[in-house]
Scaffold this motif. Structure first.
Motif, PDB file in Angstrom:
ATOM      1  N   UNK A  16      -1.753  -5.709  -2.152  1.00 20.07           N
ATOM      2  CA  UNK A  16      -2.831  -4.740  -2.245  1.00 20.07           C
ATOM      3  C   UNK A  16      -2.590  -3.820  -3.441  1.00 20.07           C
ATOM      4  N   UNK A  17      -3.654  -3.160  -3.873  1.00 15.92           N
ATOM      5  CA  UNK A  17      -3.520  -2.227  -4.992  1.00 15.92           C
ATOM      6  C   UNK A  17      -2.440  -1.183  -4.716  1.00 15.92           C
ATOM      7  N   UNK A  18      -2.361  -0.741  -3.465  1.00 13.41           N
ATOM      8  CA  UNK A  18      -1.410   0.318  -3.115  1.00 13.41           C
ATOM      9  C   UNK A  18       0.037  -0.161  -3.066  1.00 13.41           C
ATOM     10  N   UNK A  19       0.267  -1.447  -3.264  1.00 13.52           N
ATOM     11  CA  UNK A  19       1.643  -1.957  -3.360  1.00 13.52           C
ATOM     12  C   UNK A  19       2.208  -1.780  -4.767  1.00 13.52           C
ATOM     13  N   UNK A  20       1.380  -1.346  -5.701  1.00 18.29           N
ATOM     14  CA  UNK A  20       1.850  -1.117  -7.065  1.00 18.29           C
ATOM     15  C   UNK A  20       2.933  -0.050  -7.078  1.00 18.29           C
TER      16      UNK A  20
END
Length: 121
Positions: A87-91
């Protein structure tokens, strides 16, 4: 001298997968808790997943349960972080660590240098 060398980070689209690797040297690999942490821009470092072969305990942060796993190869002294359905928030920058406790950053004795994971839409 304890050394942790990470690899496998990179750029991936949301929904994709990456596998991080961490080779450990100078340390009794299977005697202590070992794990992965991450730090996103502007956020505190957090425990992602940690495992201890001594008591067969594995921890996953709620945000990664069901998507990440932490396999290891004692013969190769390598711990992995298999990341699926990213997910984007895993960046974040992902760090390998050994001699941890309860997967808390404040309890880590040894850190790797970190590897960047960027998830794009």
């Amino acid at each position: 001298e304890v050394q942790l060398v990470e690899s496998g980070g990179g750029l991936v689209q949301a929904g994709g997968s990456l596998r991080l690797s961490c080779v450990v040297s100078g340390f009794t690999f299977d005697a202590y808790e070992i794990g992965w942490f991450r730090q996103a821009p502007g956020k505190e470092r957090e425990g992602v997943s940690c495992t201890s072969s001594g008591d067969a305990h594995t921890y996953y942060a709620d945000s990664v349960k069901g998507r990440f796993t932490i396999p290891s190869d004692n013969a190769k002294k390598t711990v992995y972080l298999q990341m699926n359905n990213l997910r984007l928030e895993d960046t974040a920058i992902y760090y390998c660590a050994v001699d941890t406790a309860f997967c808390l950053p404040s309890k880590v004795a040894y850190w790797g240098q970190g590897t960047q994971v960027t998830v794009s839409s």
